[in-house]
Design a protein around this motif. Structure first.
Motif, PDB file in Angstrom:
ATOM      1  N   SER A 256      72.478  56.586  91.631  1.00 25.64           N
ATOM      2  CA  SER A 256      71.742  57.376  90.634  1.00 25.64           C
ATOM      3  C   SER A 256      71.340  56.574  89.398  1.00 25.64           C
ATOM      4  CB  SER A 256      72.527  58.623  90.197  1.00 25.64           C
ATOM      5  OG  SER A 256      72.735  59.487  91.289  1.00 25.64           O
ATOM      6  N   VAL A 257      71.598  55.281  89.399  1.00 24.21           N
ATOM      7  CA  VAL A 257      71.320  54.441  88.235  1.00 24.21           C
ATOM      8  C   VAL A 257      69.839  54.085  88.144  1.00 24.21           C
ATOM      9  CG1 VAL A 257      71.698  52.138  87.232  1.00 24.21           C
ATOM     10  CG2 VAL A 257      73.638  53.487  88.066  1.00 24.21           C
ATOM     11  N   ARG A 258      69.306  54.292  86.936  1.00 22.38           N
ATOM     12  CA  ARG A 258      67.934  53.869  86.631  1.00 22.38           C
ATOM     13  C   ARG A 258      67.872  53.002  85.381  1.00 22.38           C
ATOM     14  NH1 ARG A 258      64.671  59.199  88.363  1.00 22.38           N
ATOM     15  NH2 ARG A 258      64.026  58.454  90.396  1.00 22.38           N
ATOM     16  N   SER A 259      68.942  53.009  84.600  1.00 21.60           N
ATOM     17  CA  SER A 259      68.969  52.281  83.330  1.00 21.60           C
ATOM     18  C   SER A 259      69.349  50.826  83.577  1.00 21.60           C
ATOM     19  CB  SER A 259      69.964  52.929  82.361  1.00 21.60           C
ATOM     20  OG  SER A 259      69.620  54.280  82.131  1.00 21.60           O
ATOM     21  N   VAL A 260      68.351  49.997  83.864  1.00 21.89           N
ATOM     22  CA  VAL A 260      68.621  48.602  84.191  1.00 21.89           C
ATOM     23  C   VAL A 260      67.545  47.683  83.615  1.00 21.89           C
ATOM     24  CG1 VAL A 260      69.852  49.104  86.335  1.00 21.89           C
ATOM     25  CG2 VAL A 260      67.381  48.716  86.402  1.00 21.89           C
ATOM     26  N   GLU A 261      67.932  46.420  83.444  1.00 23.14           N
ATOM     27  CA  GLU A 261      67.001  45.346  83.122  1.00 23.14           C
ATOM     28  C   GLU A 261      67.209  44.252  84.158  1.00 23.14           C
ATOM     29  OE1 GLU A 261      68.209  44.082  79.249  1.00 23.14           O
ATOM     30  OE2 GLU A 261      67.322  45.815  78.248  1.00 23.14           O
ATOM     31  N   LYS A 262      66.126  43.714  84.672  1.00 28.33           N
ATOM     32  CA  LYS A 262      66.226  42.627  85.644  1.00 28.33           C
ATOM     33  C   LYS A 262      66.618  41.349  84.930  1.00 28.33           C
ATOM     34  CE  LYS A 262      63.497  40.157  89.107  1.00 28.33           C
ATOM     35  NZ  LYS A 262      62.166  40.004  89.701  1.00 28.33           N
ATOM     36  N   LEU A 263      67.671  40.696  85.432  1.00 28.33           N
ATOM     37  CA  LEU A 263      68.142  39.440  84.868  1.00 28.33           C
ATOM     38  C   LEU A 263      67.695  38.239  85.689  1.00 28.33           C
ATOM     39  CD1 LEU A 263      71.822  40.449  84.041  1.00 28.33           C
ATOM     40  CD2 LEU A 263      69.894  40.300  82.456  1.00 28.33           C
ATOM     41  N   ALA A 264      67.794  38.355  87.000  1.00 26.66           N
ATOM     42  CA  ALA A 264      67.488  37.212  87.867  1.00 26.66           C
ATOM     43  C   ALA A 264      67.370  37.673  89.310  1.00 26.66           C
ATOM     44  CB  ALA A 264      68.595  36.157  87.749  1.00 26.66           C
ATOM     45  N   GLU A 265      66.866  36.763  90.150  1.00 26.08           N
ATOM     46  CA  GLU A 265      66.892  36.976  91.596  1.00 26.08           C
ATOM     47  C   GLU A 265      67.120  35.628  92.262  1.00 26.08           C
ATOM     48  OE1 GLU A 265      62.821  37.390  93.805  1.00 26.08           O
ATOM     49  OE2 GLU A 265      62.543  38.264  91.803  1.00 26.08           O
ATOM     50  N   ILE A 266      67.703  35.668  93.423  1.00 34.32           N
ATOM     51  CA  ILE A 266      67.912  34.452  94.200  1.00 34.32           C
ATOM     52  C   ILE A 266      66.628  34.182  94.970  1.00 34.32           C
ATOM     53  CG2 ILE A 266      69.266  33.370  96.048  1.00 34.32           C
ATOM     54  CD1 ILE A 266      71.653  35.051  95.101  1.00 34.32           C
ATOM     55  N   ASP A 267      66.108  32.982  94.858  1.00 34.47           N
ATOM     56  CA  ASP A 267      64.839  32.647  95.510  1.00 34.47           C
ATOM     57  C   ASP A 267      64.918  32.781  97.028  1.00 34.47           C
ATOM     58  OD1 ASP A 267      63.533  32.136  93.114  1.00 34.47           O
ATOM     59  OD2 ASP A 267      64.033  30.006  93.162  1.00 34.47           O
ATOM     60  N   ASP A 268      66.035  32.348  97.608  1.00 35.13           N
ATOM     61  CA  ASP A 268      66.192  32.375  99.066  1.00 35.13           C
ATOM     62  C   ASP A 268      66.498  33.779  99.567  1.00 35.13           C
ATOM     63  OD1 ASP A 268      66.009  29.566  99.049  1.00 35.13           O
ATOM     64  OD2 ASP A 268      68.183  29.381  98.802  1.00 35.13           O
ATOM     65  N   TRP A 269      66.197  33.981 100.829  1.00 39.68           N
ATOM     66  CA  TRP A 269      66.660  35.164 101.540  1.00 39.68           C
ATOM     67  C   TRP A 269      67.982  34.764 102.187  1.00 39.68           C
ATOM     68  CZ3 TRP A 269      64.362  40.002 101.837  1.00 39.68           C
ATOM     69  CH2 TRP A 269      63.105  40.124 101.250  1.00 39.68           C
ATOM     70  N   LEU A 270      69.037  35.500 101.898  1.00 38.18           N
ATOM     71  CA  LEU A 270      70.358  35.201 102.429  1.00 38.18           C
ATOM     72  C   LEU A 270      70.585  36.030 103.686  1.00 38.18           C
ATOM     73  CD1 LEU A 270      72.388  35.236  99.086  1.00 38.18           C
ATOM     74  CD2 LEU A 270      70.993  33.401 100.088  1.00 38.18           C
ATOM     75  N   THR A 271      71.171  35.429 104.705  1.00 42.74           N
ATOM     76  CA  THR A 271      71.382  36.153 105.960  1.00 42.74           C
ATOM     77  C   THR A 271      72.848  36.177 106.352  1.00 42.74           C
ATOM     78  OG1 THR A 271      71.047  34.174 107.308  1.00 42.74           O
ATOM     79  CG2 THR A 271      69.104  35.528 106.868  1.00 42.74           C
ATOM     80  N   TYR A 272      73.185  37.220 107.101  1.00 41.50           N
ATOM     81  CA  TYR A 272      74.489  37.267 107.755  1.00 41.50           C
ATOM     82  C   TYR A 272      74.318  37.937 109.107  1.00 41.50           C
ATOM     83  CZ  TYR A 272      74.947  42.202 106.397  1.00 41.50           C
ATOM     84  OH  TYR A 272      74.749  43.551 106.231  1.00 41.50           O
ATOM     85  N   ASP A 273      75.180  37.553 110.027  1.00 45.77           N
ATOM     86  CA  ASP A 273      75.220  38.164 111.357  1.00 45.77           C
ATOM     87  C   ASP A 273      76.346  39.183 111.391  1.00 45.77           C
ATOM     88  OD1 ASP A 273      73.222  36.457 112.138  1.00 45.77           O
ATOM     89  OD2 ASP A 273      74.524  35.127 113.286  1.00 45.77           O
TER      90      ASP A 273
END
Length: 168
Positions: free
Chosen positions: A68-85
């Protein structure tokens, strides 16, 4: 039947929600066939990207749908797409056997609201199924020890990338 090795990855987003004290939101999963014990049932919000949807928009949507959270500020993102099996033992039952795991775009967000905004029991104004049964704020460095083991390398990378944003 498609071989496990030939299955695609499900495209998703992951959200590291950091409060003003530098702690990270984690939720205790409501269920899941991949859980092996009561310790490794915690995770950060995550979810699928809809066809044609921008990953950042998906992250905001998924966060709202799970917390239900909407109160946010974007700080960063990881450039890569991370995967897991996902383990082979549950791959046929998870996501109807269509995926071998997930490829995730991770975002770090600052929570700018009050804790009362967080509602995991009736997320998204009660319009979404609860993914979590409870939640808490946790020091970021503890996150890899709380996730199911097959997701641990992703969480270790997320912690490395975002540690300074939490003051670590």
């Amino acid at each position: 039947m498609t071989r496990y090795e030939d299955l695609p990855y499900r495209t998703c987003v992951g959200i590291t929600l950091i409060n003003a004290e530098g702690l990270v939101f984690i939720g205790r999963r409501a269920g899941g066939i991949e859980h092996v014990d009561d310790t490794h049932v915690w995770q950060m919000p995550q979810g699928g990207v809809d066809p044609g949807e921008d990953a950042w928009e998906a992250a905001k949507r998924e966060l709202y749908e799970e917390t239900s959270v909407r109160s946010v500020e974007k700080l960063a993102e990881i450039d890569d797409w991370l995967t897991y099996d996902i383990p082979r033992t549950v791959a046929g039952r998870a996501w109807k056997g269509r995926y071998r795991g997930q490829r995730q775009k991770w975002f770090a967000l600052r929570f700018t609201g009050k804790d009362a905004e967080i509602d995991v029991e009736r997320p998204g104004g009660g319009h979404h199924k609860a993914e979590f049964i409870t939640w808490r704020w946790e020091p970021m460095q503890n996150l890899p020890t709380l996730i199911v083991p097959f997701k641990r390398p992703v969480y270790e990378r997320v912690v490395r990338e975002f540690a300074t944003l939490a003051g670590g």
